[in-house]
Each structure stands twice: as C-alpha cells, then as structure tokens.
Design a protein around this motif. Sequence first.
Motif, PDB file in Angstrom:
ATOM      1  N   PHE A  10      18.241  77.766  75.422  1.00 24.77           N
ATOM      2  CA  PHE A  10      19.601  78.046  74.954  1.00 24.77           C
ATOM      3  C   PHE A  10      20.590  76.946  75.315  1.00 24.77           C
ATOM      4  CE2 PHE A  10      18.227  82.070  73.505  1.00 24.77           C
ATOM      5  CZ  PHE A  10      19.226  82.544  72.672  1.00 24.77           C
ATOM      6  N   GLY A  42      24.971  73.354  86.827  1.00 29.50           N
ATOM      7  CA  GLY A  42      23.878  73.885  86.000  1.00 29.50           C
ATOM      8  C   GLY A  42      24.398  74.539  84.735  1.00 29.50           C
ATOM      9  N   VAL A  43      25.509  75.268  84.825  1.00 27.22           N
ATOM     10  CA  VAL A  43      26.066  75.838  83.602  1.00 27.22           C
ATOM     11  C   VAL A  43      26.685  74.728  82.768  1.00 27.22           C
ATOM     12  CG1 VAL A  43      26.605  78.048  84.728  1.00 27.22           C
ATOM     13  CG2 VAL A  43      28.371  76.341  84.502  1.00 27.22           C
ATOM     14  N   VAL A  67      19.865  75.465  94.240  1.00 25.49           N
ATOM     15  CA  VAL A  67      19.888  76.926  94.124  1.00 25.49           C
ATOM     16  C   VAL A  67      19.510  77.616  95.446  1.00 25.49           C
ATOM     17  CG1 VAL A  67      18.953  78.919  92.894  1.00 25.49           C
ATOM     18  CG2 VAL A  67      19.442  76.835  91.635  1.00 25.49           C
TER      19      VAL A  67
END
Length: 249
Positions: free
Chosen positions: A117, A133-134, A192
């Motif tokens: 996506f 990351g986003v 993360v």
Amino acid sequence: MGPEKLAALSRRVEAVGFLILGGFHTQPGHAGEGGDTGEGGDTGERFPRAGDGRVARTLILAGNAGPALWRAFRAAPEASDGAPDPLDRYTRRTLGAVAGASGLAVVFPFDRPWWPFQSWALAVGGFSQSPMGVLAHHRYGPWAGLRAAFVSGERFAAFAQDGTPGPCPACEEKPCIAACPAHALGPRGYDVPRCLAHLAATPGPACLSGCLARVACPWGMPYRQQEEQARFHMRAFTAWDTGSANKGT
Ligand code: B12
Ligand code: SF4
Ligand code: SF4
C-alpha cells in the motif's frame, strides 16, 4: 470509467467516512500482465486482479484523514460488538459494498500477504517517506491512513493530481526526529523495537495518546487524530509483538 463515475465512487466512499487519495494506471509490463496469478503483494510491481479476472489497469486508493472516519466508525455496530479488529471489519464491510456497487475489485491493507500500500501511495503522488515509516502527505501530513485499493481492468479517465510532492525532502529541521523521547528515529530509519520497549517500560507514556513524533510534524495539523482515536491505534500498535495487533492508522 469517466469522471462522472469517479465522482460517484468518491461520494460513496465519503458517505462511510473515507476519501479517495488518487489513483494511477498500471504500466504495460508490470507483473499481473499475461498469466500472473495476481496473488501476493510483496513488491510495488504486483497488482491484484480486477473483479472480472482481467489484469489491473487502474488502481484507486481510498484512505482517511481528519475526524470523518472515526465519527462513522463509532456509530457502526462493529465499534461496540466486542469482536476483534473492529475498524478493519468496518472497512471491509463498507468499502466492500462500495466496490460491489461500483463494479470494482477491492483489496485491503490488513489482508495477508501484505499488499504494498505504501508503494501504491507513492505512485499516486503527494506523499513522501518520513523518518517514522509512515508516509507524509502535502495536505494531510502524517495523518493519512491507507484503507483500501479499488482495482479495475479498464483504464480510467486521468486523475486530477496537482503534482505537489510530499513534504519530507524539503523539511530541513525534521522536528519529528527530535520529538521522539525514545530516540527511536534516526539516519537508519525507525527503530521499532526501541519504540515498543519505551512504551512498555514507561508508566503511562505520553505517546499512548498519539506518537509524539507524528504530533510534532507541522504538516496536516487539521487532520490530526483526536485523543480517543489516537489511543485506539496506539493500543493496537503496542499489541503488535503479542501477535494480536490490528495495525490501524
Ligand atoms: C507490518 C506493518 C507495520 C509493522 C512494521 C514492521 C516492519 N518494520 O516492517 C509495525 C507494527 C511496526 C507498524 C507500525 C505502525 N504502522 Co504499519 N503497517 C504494516 C503493514 C500491515 C504492512 C507493511 C508491509 O510490510 N508492507 C509490504 C511492503 C512490501 O509494502 P510496501 O508498501 O512496498 O513497503 C513499505 C513498507 O514496508 C514501509 N515500511 C518499512 N518499514 C516500516 C516500518 C513502519 C513502522 C511503517 C509504518 C512502514 C514501514 O516501507 C516500504 C516502502 O514505503 C502496513 C499495511 C500495508 N499493507 O502496507 C501498515 C502501514 C504501513 N502502517 C501504518 C501505520 C500508520 C503504522 C503506525 C503509525 C500505527 C499507529 N500507531 O497508528 C505504526 C508506526 C509506529 C508509531 N510510532 O506510531 C500505515 C501507514 C500510513 C501512511 N500514511 O503511510 C499502513 C499503510 C496501514 C494503514 N492502514 O494505513 N506497521
Ligand atoms: S516533520 Fe518533516 S520530516 Fe518529519 S514527517 Fe513532517 S514533513 Fe516529514
Ligand atoms: S510512539 Fe513514542 S517512542 Fe514510538 S516513535 Fe513515536 S514518539 Fe517515539
């Protein structure tokens, strides 16, 4: 599909709290042409099949930003039925119905194996890769969720894109990096395990009301999540390493 049908799709998507982020035409030669099963989704070069089994020619990305989705979801049965993954189930039910009514196939970001996506959003345009990351968007900042991709075997009319790039490359100070109390963001990207360790070790961490790095981004402030929604997503994120995560946005 012409501009009128695209406008009708947009209205249906908005009626259930989402928005159309844009779309793109797949290029001849992309995997999915001639014989590919269309299954999987581990690279940006692979696409689902259209509903009639044809190869994908057009992919349209639906997402959310601002309060509309949370408002619609809170009024839906999934929000209070006590079953797991309520937002994913709401998304599948409502956008699945929109796809059916529009004669399109649809895939979701929570389906496994993961469809790419974020690569699709970069192909749509207006997004940049952030240190978190986003993807950050020139209008919505780091607050755009990617919720579904509609797929057609037809080449749709051109999408109206204004060509504005995502904000990160031109953002010199990158305040998102300094705002992270765990120093989990840096030149090597987003650490993360370090982020999750901080959230687990700190009693009542401020980030549980919303990732402080995301909140520090000056872009897309009107689209920030309200506290209840931010807590919902952060709870889902912190459950990731228990294997029961619903990775919402
Ligand atoms: C697995 C996953 C995670 C894992 C990442 C593990 C890892 N290091 O790979 C974990 C659980 C850590 C995670 C966390 C989050 N995620 Co996540 N995640 C996914 C998921 C389900 C699959 C990603 C993937 O592997 N795709 C397959 C590859 C091949 O696809 P791709 O697009 O080509 O690849 C991109 C990603 O892999 C990305 N990437 C690589 N490493 C990481 C690490 C993180 C944290 C993220 C967000 C992306 C990312 O870079 C690639 C190129 O752009 C996607 C949904 C999806 N289907 O894409 C959501 C997704 C990427 N996540 C998203 C979000 C918002 C989050 C959270 C902010 C959730 C929250 N709390 O609200 C957090 C970030 C932490 C924070 N500080 O708040 C959004 C991003 C929206 C956007 N604007 O870009 C997505 C698209 C889900 C959605 N419904 O919108 N996520
Ligand atoms: S603060 Fe700057 S680098 Fe960080 S996400 Fe926002 S625009 Fe991108
Ligand atoms: S949730 Fe908190 S610790 Fe994790 S990246 Fe965001 S600011 Fe850093």
